[in-house]
Design a protein around this motif. Structure first.
Motif, PDB file in Angstrom:
ATOM      1  N   ILE A 189       0.832  -1.195   0.000  1.00 34.81           N
ATOM      2  CA  ILE A 189       0.000   0.000   0.000  1.00 34.81           C
ATOM      3  C   ILE A 189       0.873   1.253   0.000  1.00 34.81           C
ATOM      4  N   SER A 190       0.299   2.324  -0.535  1.00 32.90           N
ATOM      5  CA  SER A 190       0.945   3.638  -0.461  1.00 32.90           C
ATOM      6  C   SER A 190      -0.161   4.692  -0.392  1.00 32.90           C
ATOM      7  N   PHE A 191       0.083   5.765   0.333  1.00 32.86           N
ATOM      8  CA  PHE A 191      -0.891   6.846   0.455  1.00 32.86           C
ATOM      9  C   PHE A 191      -0.195   8.081   1.017  1.00 32.86           C
ATOM     10  N   ALA A 208      -3.647 -14.501   6.605  1.00 37.33           N
ATOM     11  CA  ALA A 208      -4.208 -15.818   6.930  1.00 37.33           C
ATOM     12  C   ALA A 208      -3.656 -16.340   8.244  1.00 37.33           C
ATOM     13  N   GLU A 209      -2.361 -16.164   8.461  1.00 41.66           N
ATOM     14  CA  GLU A 209      -1.743 -16.646   9.700  1.00 41.66           C
ATOM     15  C   GLU A 209      -2.294 -15.913  10.920  1.00 41.66           C
ATOM     16  N   GLN A 210      -2.574 -14.622  10.770  1.00 42.90           N
ATOM     17  CA  GLN A 210      -3.080 -13.829  11.883  1.00 42.90           C
ATOM     18  C   GLN A 210      -4.589 -13.977  12.075  1.00 42.90           C
ATOM     19  N   GLY A 211      -5.273 -14.561  11.091  1.00 46.35           N
ATOM     20  CA  GLY A 211      -6.720 -14.702  11.198  1.00 46.35           C
ATOM     21  C   GLY A 211      -7.471 -13.397  11.012  1.00 46.35           C
ATOM     22  N   TRP A 212      -6.877 -12.454  10.264  1.00 52.28           N
ATOM     23  CA  TRP A 212      -7.485 -11.142  10.065  1.00 52.28           C
ATOM     24  C   TRP A 212      -8.516 -11.152   8.948  1.00 52.28           C
ATOM     25  N   THR A 213      -9.482 -10.234   9.041  1.00 48.31           N
ATOM     26  CA  THR A 213     -10.361  -9.913   7.923  1.00 48.31           C
ATOM     27  C   THR A 213      -9.612  -8.968   6.986  1.00 48.31           C
ATOM     28  N   LYS A 214     -10.219  -8.664   5.832  1.00 46.24           N
ATOM     29  CA  LYS A 214      -9.573  -7.717   4.915  1.00 46.24           C
ATOM     30  C   LYS A 214      -9.415  -6.342   5.560  1.00 46.24           C
ATOM     31  N   GLU A 215     -10.456  -5.893   6.252  1.00 50.22           N
ATOM     32  CA  GLU A 215     -10.378  -4.581   6.896  1.00 50.22           C
ATOM     33  C   GLU A 215      -9.302  -4.554   7.964  1.00 50.22           C
ATOM     34  N   GLU A 216      -9.242  -5.588   8.780  1.00 49.04           N
ATOM     35  CA  GLU A 216      -8.212  -5.650   9.831  1.00 49.04           C
ATOM     36  C   GLU A 216      -6.817  -5.671   9.226  1.00 49.04           C
ATOM     37  N   THR A 217      -6.667  -6.364   8.108  1.00 43.90           N
ATOM     38  CA  THR A 217      -5.368  -6.418   7.441  1.00 43.90           C
ATOM     39  C   THR A 217      -4.947  -5.042   6.955  1.00 43.90           C
ATOM     40  N   SER A 220      -4.123  -2.700   9.917  1.00 41.95           N
ATOM     41  CA  SER A 220      -2.835  -3.074  10.486  1.00 41.95           C
ATOM     42  C   SER A 220      -1.685  -2.642   9.582  1.00 41.95           C
ATOM     43  N   LEU A 221      -1.881  -2.784   8.276  1.00 44.47           N
ATOM     44  CA  LEU A 221      -0.845  -2.397   7.323  1.00 44.47           C
ATOM     45  C   LEU A 221      -0.641  -0.885   7.328  1.00 44.47           C
ATOM     46  N   MET A 222      -1.716  -0.143   7.464  1.00 37.88           N
ATOM     47  CA  MET A 222      -1.602   1.319   7.564  1.00 37.88           C
ATOM     48  C   MET A 222      -0.876   1.720   8.843  1.00 37.88           C
ATOM     49  N   ARG A 223      -1.169   1.004   9.936  1.00 38.66           N
ATOM     50  CA  ARG A 223      -0.447   1.267  11.186  1.00 38.66           C
ATOM     51  C   ARG A 223       1.041   0.964  11.020  1.00 38.66           C
ATOM     52  N   LYS A 224       1.318  -0.136  10.333  1.00 37.48           N
ATOM     53  CA  LYS A 224       2.709  -0.494  10.082  1.00 37.48           C
ATOM     54  C   LYS A 224       3.421   0.618   9.311  1.00 37.48           C
ATOM     55  N   ALA A 225       2.700   1.242   8.392  1.00 35.98           N
ATOM     56  CA  ALA A 225       3.287   2.324   7.605  1.00 35.98           C
ATOM     57  C   ALA A 225       3.511   3.589   8.419  1.00 35.98           C
ATOM     58  N   GLY A 226       2.837   3.675   9.577  1.00 34.73           N
ATOM     59  CA  GLY A 226       3.017   4.838  10.436  1.00 34.73           C
ATOM     60  C   GLY A 226       1.794   5.713  10.580  1.00 34.73           C
ATOM     61  N   GLN A 235     -11.129   4.317   5.886  1.00 34.85           N
ATOM     62  CA  GLN A 235     -11.688   4.344   4.533  1.00 34.85           C
ATOM     63  C   GLN A 235     -11.679   5.733   3.911  1.00 34.85           C
ATOM     64  N   THR A 236     -11.424   6.762   4.723  1.00 36.47           N
ATOM     65  CA  THR A 236     -11.346   8.116   4.178  1.00 36.47           C
ATOM     66  C   THR A 236      -9.986   8.399   3.553  1.00 36.47           C
TER      67      THR A 236
END
Length: 279
Positions: A189-191, A208-217, A220-226, A235-236
């Motif tokens: 992702i990028s934004f 899949a390993e974490q058992g996340w939904t698409k939204e949770e993934t 989490s990825l956005m949090r990882k990005a900072g 979603q905004t």
């Protein structure tokens, strides 16, 4: 896809780096792995023949049982894990020369000796295609030593490690943030927000390993990005999402060590044969 020799090469590169010795090359490891698997498969076949014979001839079972207890440690693999490696090779060895370069990630995990659970110890890779000989060796060390989330891996940690290699393929721009499948796609992702650019990735197996939904993934990825925004506001954000694929291959240090000991012993045997020929 990644193969057992790719994982062996990462372990060999890191072990050689930490032990201050020269590493075997990738092609050398591929060739040695093919020989090793043949030897191992022969040992497994002999063991299976013994087992079949025991079932067919009950009267012989007592005799074979007494003999096998004395010879099994030297004539067959010491664990089921090694047997699975040997049979796996027959299906992957033909593919090992097909892929010569690829985007890749190398992941190091620590495996608990008590529970068998794994904990991330380092993971770094690149989306630029790499010659595998150079790329795997470089990122095997980089992910072990230079992942800023962790202290550098030390020599004493080697026995507790597992390595995973993921070769990345099929990069595609998503039509929207949900245009991907859990367990199939990795995400990049990028934004931008308030003049700052963000970016991060998860490999295909993470959600899949974490058992996340698409939204949770995605959150989490956005949090990882900072990103520090409110969860319900994700979603905004105008996300650019690229999906990709890539199946990983994993290997424990114990499996690497078993193979490496075989290589060392074979080298000693070859040297002895050369000495005998000279004599």
């Amino acid at each position: 896809m990644a193969t057992v020799p790719h994982c062996l090469y990462c372990f060999e590169t890191l072990a050689a780096y930490l032990e201050g010795r020269k590493s075997m090359g990738l092609n050398e490891i591929v060739n040695a792995w093919v020989e090793y698997s043949k030897d191992t498969e022969a040992g497994v076949e002999d063991a299976n023949k013994h087992e079949s014979l025991e079932k067919r001839i009950p009267a012989l079972k007592r005799v074979v049982g007494s003999e096998s207890s004395e010879t099994s440690s030297s004539s067959s693999p010491s664990s089921g894990s090694t047997m699975s490696l040997a049979t796996d090779t027959t299906t992957t060895s033909a593919d090992e020369t097909i892929i010569t370069e690829s985007p890749l990630f190398v992941t190091w995990n620590t495996v608990s000796s008590r529970t068998g659970n794994t904990s991330l110890r380092g993971c770094i890779g690149t989306f630029e295609a790499q010659e595998l000989d150079e790329g795997l060796s470089s990122y095997a060390i980089t992910s072990a030593i230079n992942d800023m989330r962790f202290d550098p891996i030390s020599k004493r940690e080697l026995p507790s490690l597992e390595v995973a290699v993921t070769l990345l393929t099929d990069f595609e721009d998503c039509e929207d943030s949900m245009d991907w499948e859990i367990g199939t796609h990795g995400l990049r992702i990028s934004f931008s927000e308030r003049g700052r650019r963000y970016g991060a990735t998860y490999l295909p197996d993470v959600a899949a390993e974490q058992g996340w939904t698409k939204e949770e993934t995605l959150v989490s990825l956005m949090r990882k990005a900072g990103w520090a925004g409110r969860k319900e506001k994700w979603q905004t954000v105008d996300l650019k999402v690229v999906r990709y694929q890539g199946k990983k291959k994993s290997l424990l240090y114990s499996e690497y060590k078993r193979w490496r000991d075989w290589v060392s012993q074979k080298s000693e045997d070859d040297d002895d044969d050369d000495d005998d020929d000279e004599a």
